[in-house]
Structure formats: C-alpha cells, structure tokens
Design an enzyme around this catalytic site. Structure first.
Site, PDB file in Angstrom:
ATOM      1  N   LYS A  22       0.832  -1.221   0.000  1.00  0.00           N
ATOM      2  CA  LYS A  22       0.000   0.000   0.000  1.00  0.00           C
ATOM      3  C   LYS A  22       0.852   1.250   0.000  1.00  0.00           C
ATOM      4  CE  LYS A  22      -4.432  -1.720   1.031  1.00  0.00           C
ATOM      5  NZ  LYS A  22      -5.651  -1.802   1.773  1.00  0.00           N
ATOM      6  N   LYS A  33      -3.680  -9.940  -6.429  1.00  0.00           N
ATOM      7  CA  LYS A  33      -4.908 -10.232  -5.693  1.00  0.00           C
ATOM      8  C   LYS A  33      -6.063  -9.358  -6.194  1.00  0.00           C
ATOM      9  CE  LYS A  33      -5.705  -8.304  -1.594  1.00  0.00           C
ATOM     10  NZ  LYS A  33      -6.636  -8.073  -0.498  1.00  0.00           N
ATOM     11  N   LYS A  93     -10.960  -4.564  -3.935  1.00  0.00           N
ATOM     12  CA  LYS A  93     -12.110  -3.695  -4.198  1.00  0.00           C
ATOM     13  C   LYS A  93     -11.705  -2.263  -4.536  1.00  0.00           C
ATOM     14  CE  LYS A  93     -13.488  -4.281   0.412  1.00  0.00           C
ATOM     15  NZ  LYS A  93     -12.246  -4.122   1.189  1.00  0.00           N
TER      16      LYS A  93
HETATM   17  N1  AQP Z   1      -8.694 -11.448  -3.419  1.00  0.00           N
HETATM   18  C1  AQP Z   1      -9.074 -11.999  -2.262  1.00  0.00           C
HETATM   19  N2  AQP Z   1      -9.280 -13.333  -2.167  1.00  0.00           N
HETATM   20  C2  AQP Z   1      -9.678 -13.900  -1.002  1.00  0.00           C
HETATM   21  N3  AQP Z   1      -9.914 -13.185   0.125  1.00  0.00           N
HETATM   22  C3  AQP Z   1      -9.732 -11.852   0.078  1.00  0.00           C
HETATM   23  N4  AQP Z   1      -9.872 -10.877   0.991  1.00  0.00           N
HETATM   24  C4  AQP Z   1      -9.552  -9.687   0.423  1.00  0.00           C
HETATM   25  N5  AQP Z   1      -9.217  -9.857  -0.852  1.00  0.00           N
HETATM   26  C5  AQP Z   1      -9.306 -11.191  -1.107  1.00  0.00           C
HETATM   27  C6  AQP Z   1     -10.347 -11.082   2.357  1.00  0.00           C
HETATM   28  O1  AQP Z   1     -11.506 -10.273   2.530  1.00  0.00           O
HETATM   29  C7  AQP Z   1     -11.584  -9.883   3.902  1.00  0.00           C
HETATM   30  C8  AQP Z   1     -11.892  -8.419   3.999  1.00  0.00           C
HETATM   31  O2  AQP Z   1     -10.791  -7.697   3.466  1.00  0.00           O
HETATM   32  P1  AQP Z   1     -10.599  -6.168   3.821  1.00  0.00           P
HETATM   33  O3  AQP Z   1     -11.665  -5.380   3.211  1.00  0.00           O
HETATM   34  O4  AQP Z   1     -10.522  -6.017   5.292  1.00  0.00           O
HETATM   35  O5  AQP Z   1      -9.173  -5.757   3.296  1.00  0.00           O
HETATM   36  P2  AQP Z   1      -8.270  -6.271   2.137  1.00  0.00           P
HETATM   37  O6  AQP Z   1      -7.729  -7.619   2.472  1.00  0.00           O
HETATM   38  O7  AQP Z   1      -7.233  -5.200   1.910  1.00  0.00           O
HETATM   39  O8  AQP Z   1      -9.275  -6.381   0.895  1.00  0.00           O
HETATM   40  P3  AQP Z   1      -9.284  -5.568  -0.460  1.00  0.00           P
HETATM   41  O9  AQP Z   1     -10.524  -5.931  -1.194  1.00  0.00           O
HETATM   42  O10 AQP Z   1      -7.966  -5.764  -1.164  1.00  0.00           O
HETATM   43  O11 AQP Z   1      -9.439  -4.084   0.054  1.00  0.00           O
HETATM   44  P4  AQP Z   1      -8.615  -2.811  -0.381  1.00  0.00           P
HETATM   45  O12 AQP Z   1      -8.696  -2.748  -1.873  1.00  0.00           O
HETATM   46  O13 AQP Z   1      -9.265  -1.652   0.295  1.00  0.00           O
HETATM   47  O14 AQP Z   1      -7.213  -3.013   0.109  1.00  0.00           O
HETATM   48  C9  AQP Z   1     -10.255 -10.276   4.550  1.00  0.00           C
HETATM   49  O15 AQP Z   1     -10.456 -11.444   5.311  1.00  0.00           O
HETATM   50  C10 AQP Z   1      -9.351 -10.563   3.382  1.00  0.00           C
HETATM   51  O16 AQP Z   1      -8.389 -11.558   3.697  1.00  0.00           O
END
Ligand code: AQP
Length: 342
Positions: free
Chosen positions: A126, A208, A211
């Site tokens: 990040k 990965k 969102k």
């Molecule tokens: N690509 C993924 N595959 C499987 N699990 C995933 N998680 C996130 N991306 C994947 C799981 O979703 C839960 C919630 O995630 P989060 O919103 O707390 O943060 P994150 O992991 O940073 O998810 P994003 O979508 O990538 O958010 P942004 O874009 O804001 O950084 C967690 O249990 C995570 O493991």
C-alpha cells in the site's frame, strides 16, 4: 427405576468458541472478499459466538471521500446481513461506534516493534501504491487489527490468506503482553478456507483481486449486474493455450477454475472433464453465468435491506452496544494490568 441420563451437576456445558472478523468499507465487497472470507461467516454463526465489524477506521489509512465512505459503510453493513449474518445470532457493528478499538490499539502500539510493522507486506504494497500518503496509520494498521481481535477473547479469525501475516503479528503481540503482565489475551488462530483463500484479479491474475483497484474490470463487485459480471469474465486475462486444466503457469485459468469450483462445488477434475475440447469462450461464459446466479440472492436481499434504513440503524446500534459491553471488560483488564488508575 428410571435411568438418570442427565449430565452430572458439576459438569459445565462446553463454552462456544469465539470468532471475530472484519471488512473495510473501501468500496463494494468483491468476489474475492466474499469467497475468501464473508461467505464463510454466516455458517459459522451456528457453531460459534461471532462478532463481525465494518472496519471504517482501517479504511481511512488510505484517503477516502467522506460522502462515499459514509455510503459504503452502510452498504457494507447491509451486504454483511445480505450474506447471511444474522444480527440476532452474531454481533454485527461498525468499528468507529465502539471506542475501545482505538483505545486498545494505542496500548498495543506500545507493544509492537517498528521492525515487525516494517515487515508487513500489506504496508509495503500500500505504501508503494499510495506513495504520496504513507501515513502512520497505514504503518500501525496491524496493531489496530490486533486490538479488534484481542478485545473479544477471539479463538478464530476467518480471513483470506492475505491477512495471515497480520494475524501472526496479533498472536505475537498477545503473547508478548501475556508474558509481561500475566495471562490477559487469548492467542487467536487464523481460519483460512481451502478454496478461494486468494482470488486473483481478472485483468492481472498474478495480483490479488481488490475492491479499491482502479480498473473496474479487474474485480467483480458483489452488486454488479448479471450482464456486467458476465462481461467482466469474458474479458478476463487467460493465456494463449486453449486447455481448461489446473496447472502451474496458467494463473488466469487456475483463478477462473477456483472461482467456478467455489460457486458450483465441482472439483477441478470435474471442471476439466466438463470443458474438455471446448474453448476458453465457453468456459468464461459458464463461470460468469454461475457467479451471477450464485450472487443473485445476495443482490436481492441487499436491495430489500437498503429500503429499510431504520432496521439497519437499529441493528448496527444494538451491535455496537453489545460489542462495547464485551470489549470494555477486556480494556479495563488491560488498563489495570498496565497500572492505569481506573
Ligand atoms: N482477493 C481476495 N481473495 C480472497 N480473500 C480476500 N480478501 C480480500 N481480498 C481477497 C479477504 O476479505 C476480507 C476483507 O478484506 P478487507 O476489506 O478487510 O481488506 P483487504 O484484504 O485489503 O481487501 P481488499 O478488497 O484488497 O481491500 P482494499 O482494496 O481496500 O485493500 C479479509 O479477510 C481478506 O483476507
């Protein structure tokens, strides 16, 4: 004489284990968030005492538009319920409503080493992505996450594999604190699904699915329409072969097979057999259609819940009250151990 089949009075019923997990309202939940984490949260409610949170305080480690953050938080909460979290069975709350999270996070910051935080891959990723805003909150994100988890005496944290490193750090912090001040925190375990633990981006299957990705074609949002979902899968990056098999080096196809298997319950072998001799076009259409169909009830329930904002408000207020009552007890215990005057 009737046989006495009741348990002896001294035997206490076994206590249910505790689950905590959260999701950031940084956009609409993706298929990755859903398959890797949230889909598993509902079924766990039957066997465990669960607390689930919309972690908006984590979200501000990256710049957010206030209006969008407010809307995304309510949407994320409604989506949580639409994905099967029952606010009568679980504690479902918005993180900033429960002040103990920020308070314990500060304490844990003082028991987390700079070196440990520097090794977190999410921080490295990040800070590379947001080079103009490498703030202290982004760096200490894992101590807030440790606070979220440790406040509830959590046994298990159901997450995707990307969060495993943060949970390992939460375990180290808990053990360190327990070592210094006697047993205080339960040391939690990650709970990672065998399938769907890391759903990859549709436009770059080595990355990965996220969102907050700037390219909307890289992810499927749970609320995308059926047409959009199918279109996104049709555009998914694969390879120059034409064989639907799970094999090293076929990242795009492996990802689509994992998704298809997660939503249909078919094994990789069955999928390979189903698409034997057929091109990628057929396969992509089948994956898109299956995903859109699988998500239909979630979309419908979400729309119904968003029409009843008063109900949502009542649920998240009740959730916050319950979460505060539990977590305040843990915070008091910590403050007492530290020598803070109560
Ligand atoms: N690509 C993924 N595959 C499987 N699990 C995933 N998680 C996130 N991306 C994947 C799981 O979703 C839960 C919630 O995630 P989060 O919103 O707390 O943060 P994150 O992991 O940073 O998810 P994003 O979508 O990538 O958010 P942004 O874009 O804001 O950084 C967690 O249990 C995570 O493991």
């Amino acid at each position: 004489m009737q046989e006495n089949i009741s348990a002896p009075k001294s035997e206490k019923p076994e206590k249910k284990k505790i689950i905590f997990s959260g999701i950031q309202p940084t956009g609409v939940m993706t298929l990755g968030n859903y398959l890797g984490a949230v889909r598993n949260w509902g079924p766990l409610q039957e066997e465990y005492n669960c607390a689930y949170s919309i972690v908006n305080m984590h979200a501000i480690t990256v710049r957010q538009n206030p209006k969008e953050l407010r809307e995304n938080t309510i949407k994320a909460y409604a989506l949580l319920l639409a994905c099967g979290i029952d606010p009568k069975k679980s504690i479902a709350f918005i993180q900033s409503h429960v002040k103990t999270h920020a308070e314990l996070a500060w304490v844990l910051n003082c028991y987390t080493q700079f070196g440990e935080l520097s090794r977190m891959t999410q921080f490295k990723d990040k800070s590379a992505k947001h080079a103009d805003n490498i703030n202290a909150g982004l760096f200490t994100y894992p101590s807030l996450m440790a606070a979220d988890i440790l406040l509830y005496n959590t046994d298990l944290v159901p997450v995707g594999i990307d969060q495993k490193q943060h949970i390992e750090l939460a375990r180290n912090i808990a053990e360190r604190f327990n070592g210094l001040y006697s047993n205080t925190f339960k040391v939690p375990e990650p709970y990672i699904p065998k399938l769907g633990a890391k759903i990859m981006s549709l436009s770059d299957p080595t990355k990965k699915m996220s969102k907050s990705d700037e390219n909307p074609n890289s992810f499927v949002a749970i609320l995308d329409s059926e047409d959009t979902i199918i279109k996104k899968f049709k555009r998914a990056v694969t390879d120059s072969e034409a064989e639907v098999v799970y094999r090293e080096g076929k990242d795009g196809i492996n990802n689509l097979m994992s998704i298809y298997s997660s939503v249909t319950g078919k094994s990789f072998e069955e999928i390979e057999h189903e698409f034997d001799g057929r091109g990628y076009g057929d396969f992509k259409l089948a994956v898109g259609t299956a995903v859109a169909e699988h998500l239909r009830p979630v979309r419908e329930e979400f729309a119904r819940l968003m029409d009843d904002k008063a109900y949502l408000e009542q649920c998240y207020k009740d959730g916050a009250e319950k979460a505060l009552a539990i977590s305040q007890r843990m915070l008091d215990k910590v403050y007492k151990k530290l020598g803070f005057v109560l």
